[in-house]
Scaffold this motif. Sequence first.
Motif, short mmCIF file in Angstrom:
data_model
loop_
_atom_site.label_atom_id
_atom_site.label_comp_id
_atom_site.label_asym_id
_atom_site.label_seq_id
_atom_site.Cartn_x
_atom_site.Cartn_y
_atom_site.Cartn_z
N ALA A 1 13.97 -1.58 4.26
CA ALA A 1 13.10 -2.36 5.53
C ALA A 1 14.16 -2.35 6.93
O ALA A 1 13.50 -2.16 8.03
N ALA A 2 15.43 -2.52 6.52
CA ALA A 2 16.26 -2.45 7.82
C ALA A 2 16.39 -1.24 8.31
O ALA A 2 16.84 -1.06 9.48
N GLU A 3 16.03 -0.31 7.77
CA GLU A 3 16.07 1.17 8.15
C GLU A 3 14.76 1.81 8.58
O GLU A 3 14.82 2.71 9.43
N PHE A 4 13.69 1.00 8.39
CA PHE A 4 12.16 1.75 8.55
C PHE A 4 11.90 1.25 9.74
O PHE A 4 11.18 2.38 10.30
N PHE A 5 12.12 0.33 10.66
CA PHE A 5 11.58 -0.09 11.93
C PHE A 5 12.39 0.64 13.20
O PHE A 5 13.51 0.15 13.10
N LEU B 1 2.93 -2.61 7.83
CA LEU B 1 4.27 -1.96 8.07
C LEU B 1 4.03 -0.58 8.78
O LEU B 1 5.25 -0.37 9.56
N ALA B 2 3.24 0.16 8.34
CA ALA B 2 3.37 1.58 9.10
C ALA B 2 2.89 1.40 10.64
O ALA B 2 3.42 2.33 11.31
N HIS B 3 2.14 0.49 10.99
CA HIS B 3 1.96 0.24 12.19
C HIS B 3 3.19 -0.16 13.05
O HIS B 3 3.21 0.24 14.11
N GLY B 4 4.05 -0.85 12.54
CA GLY B 4 5.36 -0.88 13.12
C GLY B 4 5.38 -1.95 14.43
O GLY B 4 6.16 -1.76 15.39
N ASP B 5 4.44 -2.65 14.47
CA ASP B 5 4.26 -3.47 15.54
C ASP B 5 5.36 -4.73 15.39
O ASP B 5 5.18 -5.68 14.32
N ALA C 1 10.18 5.06 10.32
CA ALA C 1 10.90 6.14 9.56
C ALA C 1 10.16 7.02 8.95
O ALA C 1 10.56 7.97 8.35
N LEU C 2 8.90 6.77 9.03
CA LEU C 2 7.77 7.51 8.37
C LEU C 2 7.67 9.01 9.07
O LEU C 2 7.71 9.33 10.46
N GLU C 3 7.89 10.18 8.20
CA GLU C 3 8.15 11.45 8.67
C GLU C 3 6.62 11.95 8.36
O GLU C 3 5.75 11.28 7.91
N PRO C 4 6.20 12.85 9.43
CA PRO C 4 5.04 13.78 9.18
C PRO C 4 4.52 13.99 7.94
O PRO C 4 5.11 14.50 7.16
N GLY C 5 3.38 13.57 7.56
CA GLY C 5 2.83 13.77 6.27
C GLY C 5 3.15 12.88 5.09
O GLY C 5 2.79 12.66 3.86
N GLU C 6 3.72 11.78 5.51
CA GLU C 6 4.32 10.79 4.57
C GLU C 6 3.46 9.60 4.66
O GLU C 6 3.13 9.23 5.68
N ILE C 7 3.24 8.87 3.46
CA ILE C 7 2.63 7.61 3.49
C ILE C 7 3.55 6.55 2.66
O ILE C 7 4.22 7.06 1.93
#
Length: 269
Positions: free
Chosen positions: A149-153, A116-120, A160-166
């Motif tokens: 999930a609808a707002e993540f990609f 999910l984090a890769h966003g492919d 939607a990951l901000e710097p420093g988030e996991i």
Amino acid sequence: MIPAAFTYHRAESVDDALRLLAEHGDDAKLLAGGHSLLPLMKLRLAVPELLVDVTALRELAFVEDAGPEVRIGALTRHHDLANSALLARAVPLLAHAAGTIGDPQVRHRGTLGGSLAHGDAAADLPAVVLALDAVLVLRGPDGTRDVPAAEFFVDFFETALEPGEIITEVRVPKQTAGWDFQKFTRRAIDWAVVGVAVAGDAVALVNMGATPLRATAVETALAAGAPLAEAAERAADGTSPADEPAASADYRRHLARVLVRRALENSRA
């Protein structure tokens, strides 16, 4: 293809990983399964100065019943998703789709959070969590926040990951309606040329744009009472698939219409 030199750190806890991300900013990358990051490093498309290995953080590898939903740790591997009795019973779409990813080696290393984090947009699980209306739990220097999930990609390989988030976990509502997952690949281990995840009247598409997409035109047609075949004809509306020698945009649009029809029919069989 040899990666550029980097420093390796094995995180001892989520707090340790967050501390390193805060200290090194964009120069640090998390390493989970590694199937997405390491090829980019070999091609030197990604050149992190620090790799923060989070594979030992077992606190992020779990599948738990939480009443109306299932909580899944971000480091839960595809193999464990596919073989979870709880997911097979409560969220069968996710369990099934995870079992179709790549080959056994990929499934034993790849993680839900990493995918999910890769966003492919060509990956299977982003579209699956989109169809399931899952919620991603993100933890960072300012605390924890929930992102649907609808707002993540957000865009091409952008989330939607901000710097420093996991991502620490994914919460998925238990399924109560029919489902199906279809994808067309050149070889079984390949990325999908096009894929479709159906959960009730929710329909999500793999590899039909810069991000995983909800097939909103199909969903609107279903809500209006259109027959399944008629609704499926709207599958490519609003999409922007890649136009490549191996699969033209028109070919992908055709595949989307065919696969959506099959998935809708199977979900109601």
